[in-house]
Structures are given as C-alpha cells and as structure tokens.
Scaffold this active site. Structure first.
Site, PDB file in Angstrom:
ATOM      1  N   THR A  39     -18.306  50.375 -12.767  1.00  0.00           N
ATOM      2  CA  THR A  39     -17.185  49.534 -13.037  1.00  0.00           C
ATOM      3  C   THR A  39     -17.242  49.281 -14.560  1.00  0.00           C
ATOM      4  OG1 THR A  39     -18.625  47.790 -12.483  1.00  0.00           O
ATOM      5  CG2 THR A  39     -17.019  48.351 -10.974  1.00  0.00           C
ATOM      6  N   HIS A  44     -25.699  45.973 -16.764  1.00  0.00           N
ATOM      7  CA  HIS A  44     -26.186  44.496 -17.145  1.00  0.00           C
ATOM      8  C   HIS A  44     -27.418  44.505 -16.680  1.00  0.00           C
ATOM      9  CE1 HIS A  44     -24.776  43.132 -13.440  1.00  0.00           C
ATOM     10  NE2 HIS A  44     -23.568  43.678 -13.669  1.00  0.00           N
ATOM     11  N   HIS A  47     -28.563  45.253 -12.915  1.00  0.00           N
ATOM     12  CA  HIS A  47     -28.705  46.754 -12.500  1.00  0.00           C
ATOM     13  C   HIS A  47     -30.247  47.177 -12.903  1.00  0.00           C
ATOM     14  CE1 HIS A  47     -24.313  46.975 -13.504  1.00  0.00           C
ATOM     15  NE2 HIS A  47     -24.357  47.519 -12.319  1.00  0.00           N
ATOM     16  N   LYS A  81     -18.829  39.544  -1.620  1.00  0.00           N
ATOM     17  CA  LYS A  81     -17.577  38.926  -1.491  1.00  0.00           C
ATOM     18  C   LYS A  81     -16.522  39.492  -2.461  1.00  0.00           C
ATOM     19  CE  LYS A  81     -19.785  34.953  -3.847  1.00  0.00           C
ATOM     20  NZ  LYS A  81     -20.864  35.416  -3.868  1.00  0.00           N
ATOM     21  N   ARG A  85     -11.363  46.589  -4.974  1.00  0.00           N
ATOM     22  CA  ARG A  85     -11.348  47.171  -6.346  1.00  0.00           C
ATOM     23  C   ARG A  85     -10.216  47.887  -6.951  1.00  0.00           C
ATOM     24  NH1 ARG A  85     -17.030  47.927  -7.035  1.00  0.00           N
ATOM     25  NH2 ARG A  85     -17.864  46.232  -5.613  1.00  0.00           N
ATOM     26  N   GLN A 177     -20.610  55.610   2.178  1.00  0.00           N
ATOM     27  CA  GLN A 177     -21.938  55.283   1.363  1.00  0.00           C
ATOM     28  C   GLN A 177     -23.117  56.292   2.377  1.00  0.00           C
ATOM     29  OE1 GLN A 177     -23.155  51.616  -0.021  1.00  0.00           O
ATOM     30  NE2 GLN A 177     -25.480  52.018   0.204  1.00  0.00           N
ATOM     31  N   ASP A 198     -28.832  43.256   0.314  1.00  0.00           N
ATOM     32  CA  ASP A 198     -27.715  43.302   0.779  1.00  0.00           C
ATOM     33  C   ASP A 198     -27.236  44.695   1.121  1.00  0.00           C
ATOM     34  OD1 ASP A 198     -27.663  44.191  -2.030  1.00  0.00           O
ATOM     35  OD2 ASP A 198     -25.540  43.512  -2.112  1.00  0.00           O
ATOM     36  N   LYS A 233     -27.442  31.907 -10.889  1.00  0.00           N
ATOM     37  CA  LYS A 233     -27.182  33.147 -10.564  1.00  0.00           C
ATOM     38  C   LYS A 233     -28.240  33.965 -11.571  1.00  0.00           C
ATOM     39  CE  LYS A 233     -23.878  36.235  -8.809  1.00  0.00           C
ATOM     40  NZ  LYS A 233     -22.455  36.486  -8.374  1.00  0.00           N
TER      41      LYS A 233
END
Length: 430
Positions: A39, A44, A47, A81, A85, A177, A198, A233
């Site tokens: 993206t 960051h 990752h 959530k 995209r 996926q 997740d 976070k």
RNA sequence: GGGGAGAUACCAGAGCGGUCAAAUGGGGCAGACUGUAAAUCUGUUGGCGAUGCCUUCGGAGGUUCGAAUCCUCCUCUCCCCA
C-alpha cells in the site's frame, strides 16, 4: 538443521501452529511465505514481525518467500476493519514493490546462491490474467460456502450485532489469498504460510485448497499480534507510523522510538525484533533488572534495529544526538558544538527558518513560538506551556517575558527550542 | 409508509431562558517524582492586543432585553411498527 519452531517458540512468536509443522521443518528444507500489502513504498515497523519470521526461517536453513499482495491488497481483508481499498495502478504497484524489496533485502538474503535464497513474488502477476469464470470454476468449485462461512472473520461480519454486513468481494477474499498459497505450493513447493494471528482463517483456507485441489499437505503458523503493555497500538506515535524509510522517519526518530519502549515491552520486543540468542537476552535482562535506569534492553533493541534498518553510521549519529539532547548537556556544551556537528545532530529534528531581521526589535517569546515559527499552534498554548515551565531555549527555561535576541544564537544562526522533555525544534536564522 | 428519539468542544456525555467558553470522564499537552520507563499526583485543554473582546453547542431563519436552551423549516443519525 536448527529447529525453527523451537526458535520462534522461545521468542514468543507463536500463536498457533498446525500439527506436523515442526516435524516437517526438521525433516527438509521448507519454502515458506509471508504476505505483505504494497500500500505504500515503505514498510513500517508493524511489518517487521513478518519479516523477522522469515529472517529466522532463513537462518534456520529454510527458504523465505515474500508475497507482495498486489492483487489481494486491492480487495481488502475483512479480518481487519479496513475500509474499501483503492486499486493501485501498475506503475505504483511496481514502484512500491521495488522499494519494499530494498528494505527487506537488509533482513533477507536475496543474493545467496544457496538453495534457501529468498524470493519475492507478486500475486498480481498470476491473478491479473485469471478470468472470473476461470476462477469460480477452477477454484471456487472446490470450497464450499459452508466452509467459508465458518471462518470467524466472516461469521463476525454476517451475524454481528453491529450488522455491517459484508460485500461479496470481501467474502471472496479468503479464496484469493488461499489461491496464492496453492499457486506457491505448485510453483515453488511452498508448504508453509506464516502471518499474524488474524490471518489464521485465511491461511487455513489455503491449506484446505491445497488438500482438495492438489491433494497435498501444507501448514500454517501464526504469531501473536504485537501489543503494548499499556494497551496502545504498537508502532504508532502521536506523529504517526514508524517507517523504515529514512525520509519518512529519520534514523534519529527511529532510534528514539525503540529507546522509549517501556520495560514491560522491551523484553518481548528484543526477542522478536533482534537476532540475539536466548542466553544473551537473559543476560541482558538480568543486567537490566539490576540497573533499570541504564535501560540496557532498550539500548540493545534500538542498536540492533537502527543498524539493521539504517546503518552503523546512522546509529552513531542517533546516539550522539540523543546524548546531547537527553544527557547532561547545557547551554555551554551546545555553544561548543561546531556547526557541522550541530546540524548533523539535529538532522532528524523538525526545523524552522526565520529572517534575521525579526530578532532585531524586542521579539517576545510567544510571537516567536507561535507567530514566526509554528512550534506552537497558538500563542495561548505557548504562553500556557511557558508558565508551566515547559519551554526551553538552548536548554534553559524561558518565560513569557523573555525577549528573543541575537545573543541567543548558537553559531550565530541557530536556536534549539525544547518543548516538554522530548520535543526538540531547531530554528535557523537566515 | 407510520410513529418516536437525537445531533453539544478531540471523543464520550451533562446542561434545557440569564450566574455557560459550557459539568464530568477519557484523550492530549505540561509539571512533580523518576530512568527519555511504568504507575501515581498536580495543572491545563476555543482564539486574541486579555480584570476585557471575538468566534463556538448540526444548518438557516424567528421569538426575547437576553438562546446551547423556546418556535419554524432544512440536513443527517438512531430506534420501533408496517
């Protein structure tokens, strides 16, 4: 062969692992992959967890594959959530992929000629030509809706009291996926997919496809989501994400992020984000417990990561800057710095330029802070903070009455403004 | 389609004719203590030429000496019934 699963286990990087995975990894050289959404043209630190899984994988002798989700990134994973995209155009996609690859290359070896050389692929390359009919016939046919509906990510959205519902596109996400996994299985004999916890549902759709369509056996391994002890976070600051790209997050800020990690988090992070051995980490923890204020863990963490992501030289200047800003530095030490050192030290610090003339006539502090520079958003706030003793010029407290004059300049050109304990700004006089 | 509830500062949420730049909590910022940690405590949190002035309580009008509060219309959100 080093036991990869065991390695991740003591590092606290395993949330769930499919039975048989450990045996497989001990038996043969395994190809495994992690997916990353392209993206942006930089990763960051969020990752980094996936990258570190691959890093450990490669150092255990296995073969890491980075899958850039050019196709999947367009759809959006319902587990998060995330909103709809945007479709990236192909040049952007390729540009992002190349930039990301450069960053990952500091962690993974894409050059070695050994059989476990790292590989990067983009699912856009094989999904692009896939027709809708072809996909639903060759792939959709093999997975029942019942199976897909049983996934938590889907259940939550369909039965949810929040009642958002989900689009067909998002519902299909797991098939896309899953197909990636099947493709890599066929193409590269890839038998393991890793990711955040997740991703478990999406990964197992892939293993299911491999079983039904290819009659093969494939495995899944997920790591826990990285949290902060205070519930915040991970990887975010007031100023936003911590990026690997030095243009987005300076090496100094990057270094500072890790230095500021709380004790409670440092032990976990050092296991995840560095390659240090178990005994070495335990040794550091013992030392840290004896003298917590020296913050040995945070320093080790910041050192390793800054070198790994940036360079040894960047680390040195980050340390130097930190020592001047947070050490016992006074106005005197600041005045002793030559211009070159001063500029390099404050390289990562926000800067403001002002005209020399503005210092001539009795400039008051609040006009300086909120008028000709934008250090504060309003004069009121600047005054308030000064009253609270929260503003320093060249490491000396100033008050509302302080007048800003040329005698304050360091090297005739600079003023170091400090707001609170941690926020520095360099004002340059032209 | 019918009926009802609501929209307040960064968020949540009081206020229901003057004493309201608007309680309280969260968040933010700063200070103290420390270790550039955590926890805790304190202050602060619309703007400004500041014992005052200006702009704010979904939007537009109106009533009133005076409106976040009352009236009208509009926009949006939520709930119930069909």
């Amino acid at each position: 062969m080093k036991n990869f699963v065991e390695e991740l286990r003591w590092r606290g990087m395993i949330h769930d692992v499919m039975p048989g995975t450990e045996d497989l990894l001990l038996k043969e050289v395994v190809t495994a992959y992690v997916g990353i959404d392209p993206t942006a043209d930089s990763l960051h630190i969020g990752h980094l967890v996936g990258i570190m899984m691959l890093r450990h994988l490669q150092s255990c002798g296995h073969r890491p594959v980075v899958l850039v989700g050019g196709a999947t990134g367009m759809i959006g994973d319902p587990s998060g959530k995330s909103q709809e995209r945007n479709l990236l155009d192909e040049p952007t996609l390729r540009h992002n992929q190349e930039s990301i690859k450069k960053q990952i290359a500091k962690f993974l070896d894409f050059e070695t000629k050994a059989e476990n050389q790292a590989l990067m692929v983009n699912n856009y390359d094989w999904m692009r030509e896939f027709s809708f009919l072809g996909f639903i016939r060759d792939v959709g046919k093999h997975i029942t809706v019942n199976y897909m509906m049983a996934k938590d990510s889907v259940k939550k959205r369909i039965s949810g009291d929040t009642g958002e519902g989900m689009s067909f596109t998002e519902f299909t996400y797991q098939l896309v996926q899953g197909y990636d996994y099947l493709h890599l299985y066929k193409e590269y004999n890839c038998k393991l997919q890793m990711g955040g916890s997740d991703q478990w549902g999406n990964i197992t759709t892939g293993t299911e496809m491999i079983r039904r369509i290819a009659g093969g056996e494939a495995y899944a391994l997920t790591c826990p989501l990285i949290t902060k002890a205070d519930g915040g976070k991970f990887g975010k600051t007031e100023k936003g994400n911590i990026w690997l790209d030095p243009e987005r997050t300076s090496p100094y800020q990057f270094y500072q992020f890790w230095i500021n990690v709380s004790d409670a988090d440092a032990s976990r992070y050092i296991r995840i984000f560095t390659l240090r051995s178990k005994s070495e980490i335990e040794q550091l923890e013992a030392e840290h417990a004896l003298a917590p204020h020296t913050r040995i863990l945070q320093k080790a963490l910041a050192n390793d990561l800054t070198i790994n992501v940036h360079s040894e030289a960047d680390l040195q200047s980050a340390i130097e800057a930190s020592e001047i800003l947070f050490g016992k530095g006074t106005t005197e030490t600041l005045r002793k710095l030559d211009e070159k050192t001063l500029l390099s030290v404050f390289d990562g610090v926000p800067q403001f330029e002002i005209e020399k003339e503005s210092l001539n006539n009795d400039l008051n502090a609040s006009d300086f802070l909120a008028g000709i520079t934008a250090i504060f958003p309003s004069k009121g706030e600047a005054r308030r903070t000064m009253k609270e003793g929260g503003v320093m010029f060249n490491r000396e407290k100033i008050t509302e009455e302080t007048l800003i004059t040329q005698s304050m300049l360091l090297n005739d050109r600079y003023i170091l403004v400090q707001r609170g304990k941690k926020n520095y700004y360099l004002v340059i006089v032209k």
